[in-house]
Design an enzyme around this catalytic site. Structure first.
Site, PDB file in Angstrom:
ATOM      1  N   GLY A   5       0.827  -1.195   0.000  1.00 57.62           N
ATOM      2  CA  GLY A   5       0.000   0.000   0.000  1.00 57.62           C
ATOM      3  C   GLY A   5       0.860   1.243   0.000  1.00 57.62           C
ATOM      4  N   CYS A   6       0.306   2.332   0.457  1.00 59.77           N
ATOM      5  CA  CYS A   6       1.015   3.601   0.476  1.00 59.77           C
ATOM      6  C   CYS A   6       2.320   3.473   1.256  1.00 59.77           C
ATOM      7  CB  CYS A   6       0.128   4.678   1.104  1.00 59.77           C
ATOM      8  SG  CYS A   6       0.937   6.282   1.214  1.00 59.77           S
ATOM      9  N   PHE A   7       3.393   3.934   0.660  1.00 57.78           N
ATOM     10  CA  PHE A   7       4.694   3.775   1.302  1.00 57.78           C
ATOM     11  C   PHE A   7       4.883   4.664   2.523  1.00 57.78           C
ATOM     12  CE2 PHE A   7       6.192   5.872  -2.915  1.00 57.78           C
ATOM     13  CZ  PHE A   7       5.666   7.121  -2.575  1.00 57.78           C
ATOM     14  N   TRP A   8       4.056   5.676   2.739  1.00 57.32           N
ATOM     15  CA  TRP A   8       4.202   6.535   3.916  1.00 57.32           C
ATOM     16  C   TRP A   8       4.048   5.741   5.209  1.00 57.32           C
ATOM     17  CZ3 TRP A   8       0.292  10.843   2.217  1.00 57.32           C
ATOM     18  CH2 TRP A   8       0.817  11.577   1.150  1.00 57.32           C
ATOM     19  N   GLU A  27       4.237   0.808  -4.920  1.00 55.08           N
ATOM     20  CA  GLU A  27       4.823   1.663  -3.905  1.00 55.08           C
ATOM     21  C   GLU A  27       5.463   0.717  -2.894  1.00 55.08           C
ATOM     22  OE1 GLU A  27       2.624   4.802  -2.120  1.00 55.08           O
ATOM     23  OE2 GLU A  27       1.889   5.565  -4.041  1.00 55.08           O
TER      24      GLU A  27
END
Length: 186
Positions: free
Chosen positions: A20-23, A64
């Site tokens: 998912g989102c790398f953040w 990502e």
């Protein structure tokens, strides 16, 4: 815990994980003892399309991802995988995580060695056999180079703690890591 692990060797090792989102992935793994560096980026596609605008088109084959540099004498590869499957993302989701959908948000492991590939495959089989999750694990083992994301994506969680996405989706992941793995948290 995984039944198998990559033997510890002197010097740093590298793991590349997508979920998912790398953040949020970056934020979780930056809190793990023995992790020396986490870089947000793109894995699975080419250098020419390793940028946020291209990857967001969902046509580049990139996911990502994060690149983790870690000390295997402090934290093992299997332990990183346990954190990955437990709190960093939902490994049963296909091409999505939370509010994000598309193949760039897929669950994928990019093994850096044959030993990592064997350990990851065995752990996925172990988790599926134990029915740890309500659905089968959708995580794939993939190959491909890792390319760092743009500077504004690096350390996004730390630099933007009140960003609505961080507050809604990523702070709970970090809290779950700290609660579930207190001895691993820095």
């Amino acid at each position: 815990a995984a039944a198998r692990d990559v033997p510890a060797t002197p010097g740093a090792q590298v793991a590349v994980l997508a979920g998912g989102c790398f953040w949020g992935m970056e934020a979780v793994f930056e809190n793990v003892k023995g992790v020396k560096q986490v870089t947000a980026g793109y894995a699975g596609g080419t250098r020419a399309t390793a940028d946020y605008d291209s990857v967001s088109s969902e046509t580049t084959r990139h996911a990502e991802a994060i690149r983790i540099v870690y000390d295997p004498r402090v934290v093992s590869y299997a332990t990183l995988l346990r954190v990955y499957f437990s709190v960093a993302h939902d490994p049963t989701q296909v091409n999505r995580q939370g509010p994000d959908s598309g193949p760039s948000y897929r669950s994928a492991i990019f093994p850096q060695t044959l030993a990592q590939r064997a350990v990851a495959a065995a752990y996925i089989a172990q988790l599926n056999a134990a029915k740890v999750f309500p659905a089968r694990i959708a995580t794939h083992l993939e190959s491909g180079a890792f390319f760092p994301a743009e500077t504004y994506h690096q350390d996004f969680y730390r630099r933007n703690p009140s960003h609505p996405y961080i507050v809604r989706w990523d702070k709970p992941k970090v809290a779950a890591f700290r609660a579930g793995f207190p001895k691993l948290a820095v």
